[in-house]
Design a protein around this motif. Structure first.
Motif, PDB file in Angstrom:
ATOM      1  N   GLY A 134       8.748  -3.012   7.007  1.00 54.80           N
ATOM      2  CA  GLY A 134       9.957  -3.054   7.799  1.00 54.80           C
ATOM      3  C   GLY A 134      10.821  -1.857   7.463  1.00 54.80           C
ATOM      4  N   ARG A 135      11.671  -1.481   8.397  1.00 54.70           N
ATOM      5  CA  ARG A 135      12.536  -0.326   8.175  1.00 54.70           C
ATOM      6  C   ARG A 135      13.982  -0.704   8.432  1.00 54.70           C
ATOM      7  N   PHE A 136      14.898  -0.013   7.775  1.00 59.23           N
ATOM      8  CA  PHE A 136      16.321  -0.358   7.778  1.00 59.23           C
ATOM      9  C   PHE A 136      16.947  -0.371   9.172  1.00 59.23           C
ATOM     10  N   ASP A 137      16.324   0.281  10.154  1.00 58.44           N
ATOM     11  CA  ASP A 137      16.897   0.338  11.499  1.00 58.44           C
ATOM     12  C   ASP A 137      16.344  -0.744  12.427  1.00 58.44           C
ATOM     13  N   GLY A 138      15.676  -1.759  11.858  1.00 60.60           N
ATOM     14  CA  GLY A 138      15.178  -2.853  12.674  1.00 60.60           C
ATOM     15  C   GLY A 138      13.843  -2.582  13.333  1.00 60.60           C
ATOM     16  N   MET A 139      13.041  -1.702  12.737  1.00 57.68           N
ATOM     17  CA  MET A 139      11.724  -1.379  13.271  1.00 57.68           C
ATOM     18  C   MET A 139      10.647  -1.757  12.261  1.00 57.68           C
ATOM     19  N   ALA A 140       9.471  -2.075  12.780  1.00 57.22           N
ATOM     20  CA  ALA A 140       8.275  -2.236  11.942  1.00 57.22           C
ATOM     21  C   ALA A 140       7.482  -0.941  12.049  1.00 57.22           C
ATOM     22  N   LEU A 141       7.089  -0.388  10.915  1.00 60.96           N
ATOM     23  CA  LEU A 141       6.429   0.919  10.877  1.00 60.96           C
ATOM     24  C   LEU A 141       5.013   0.787  10.329  1.00 60.96           C
ATOM     25  N   ILE A 142       4.057   1.329  11.083  1.00 61.18           N
ATOM     26  CA  ILE A 142       2.660   1.412  10.648  1.00 61.18           C
ATOM     27  C   ILE A 142       2.235   2.866  10.782  1.00 61.18           C
ATOM     28  N   GLN A 143       1.727   3.432   9.700  1.00 56.55           N
ATOM     29  CA  GLN A 143       1.364   4.847   9.726  1.00 56.55           C
ATOM     30  C   GLN A 143       0.151   5.080   8.837  1.00 56.55           C
ATOM     31  N   GLY A 144      -0.693   6.006   9.224  1.00 58.99           N
ATOM     32  CA  GLY A 144      -1.872   6.341   8.433  1.00 58.99           C
ATOM     33  C   GLY A 144      -2.812   7.210   9.234  1.00 58.99           C
ATOM     34  N   HIS A 145      -4.112   7.072   8.981  1.00 60.41           N
ATOM     35  CA  HIS A 145      -5.101   7.799   9.774  1.00 60.41           C
ATOM     36  C   HIS A 145      -6.407   7.007   9.804  1.00 60.41           C
ATOM     37  N   TRP A 146      -7.222   7.286  10.826  1.00 59.22           N
ATOM     38  CA  TRP A 146      -8.514   6.630  10.936  1.00 59.22           C
ATOM     39  C   TRP A 146      -9.597   7.665  11.190  1.00 59.22           C
ATOM     40  N   GLN A 147     -10.820   7.243  10.874  1.00 57.35           N
ATOM     41  CA  GLN A 147     -12.001   8.080  11.092  1.00 57.35           C
ATOM     42  C   GLN A 147     -13.067   7.250  11.798  1.00 57.35           C
ATOM     43  N   LEU A 148     -13.816   7.909  12.678  1.00 62.98           N
ATOM     44  CA  LEU A 148     -15.019   7.333  13.275  1.00 62.98           C
ATOM     45  C   LEU A 148     -16.211   8.156  12.812  1.00 62.98           C
ATOM     46  N   LEU A 149     -17.225   7.467  12.296  1.00 62.22           N
ATOM     47  CA  LEU A 149     -18.453   8.120  11.858  1.00 62.22           C
ATOM     48  C   LEU A 149     -19.620   7.558  12.654  1.00 62.22           C
ATOM     49  N   ASN A 150     -20.674   8.366  12.799  1.00 64.71           N
ATOM     50  CA  ASN A 150     -21.871   7.868  13.479  1.00 64.71           C
ATOM     51  C   ASN A 150     -22.782   7.158  12.485  1.00 64.71           C
ATOM     52  N   GLY A 151     -23.947   6.731  12.946  1.00 61.71           N
ATOM     53  CA  GLY A 151     -24.865   5.972  12.099  1.00 61.71           C
ATOM     54  C   GLY A 151     -25.422   6.758  10.932  1.00 61.71           C
TER      55      GLY A 151
END
Length: 200
Positions: A134-151
């Motif tokens: 949660g953030r002080f301004d009344g927002m929910a924050l989700i942050q990061g990064h993702w990867q897709l790999l093949n077989g």
């Protein structure tokens, strides 16, 4: 300079109050435990593939039992009376598995390490969460990064993400629901990227 906003001040006061109330010991009455809720996926993709979902990696300050509140631009606080009912990485991976399964009904969506049918193109999803709070301004924050790999374990795509979801009410239940909504948005984005990866 930002104009004076009484609504923002009210949200800040409430969230600070919630965070400070959580400073009491977790053995005191009033301790609450939360599970992330799930809702139905609206969009379904026609794609046949095997999706392996790796364990969700969290920044160290997110690994405790308490829900994290960001009090200002630099200070974070982990609540002691408002806890995750189950370890956060397990909740997040299960919700991601369920959401991807609903969005990709012809795909085999499994946790990495489980046996797969092996007759469809394979993709592995890896996620790193740097913010889930949660953030002080009344927002929910989700942050990061993702990867897709093949077989074969080769990187196909890598992307950073930042999702901000406004709370619809005051308090921790509204925060948990907003975080779950943001996580579902991320899962939907991943579903679309998984489908697109088959054409590349």
């Amino acid at each position: 300079m930002m104009p004076f906003n009484t609504k923002r001040l009210s949200s800040l006061s409430l969230l600070l109050g919630l965070a400070l109330a959580g400073c009491a010991g977790s053995n005191e009455p009033g301790t609450a435990a939360y599970l992330l809720p799930a809702s139905s996926a609206e969009q379904r993709h026609d794609a046949r593939l095997t999706v392996l979902v790796a364990p969700v990696a969290l920044a160290a300050f997110l690994e405790g039992d308490g829900i994290v509140m960001q009090l200002d631009d630099i200070e974070v606080h982990q609540a002691r009376n408002h806890l995750w009912a189950e370890a956060l990485p397990e909740q997040l991976r299960r919700l991601l598995l369920d959401r991807l399964s609903a969005s990709l009904p012809q795909a085999q969506v499994i946790a990495r390490g489980q046996p797969s049918a092996g007759n469809m193109p394979a993709r592995e999803v890896r996620l790193q969460l740097d913010r889930f709070q949660g953030r002080f301004d009344g927002m929910a924050l989700i942050q990061g990064h993702w990867q897709l790999l093949n077989g074969r374990g080769e990187l196909l795509e890598q992307r950073a993400f930042r999702l901000e979801t406004p709370l619809t009410a005051d308090g921790y239940p509204a925060l948990v629901r907003a975080l779950a909504g943001g996580w579902e948005q991320l899962a939907d984005q991943l579903a679309a990227s998984l489908v697109a990866s088959l054409a590349s």
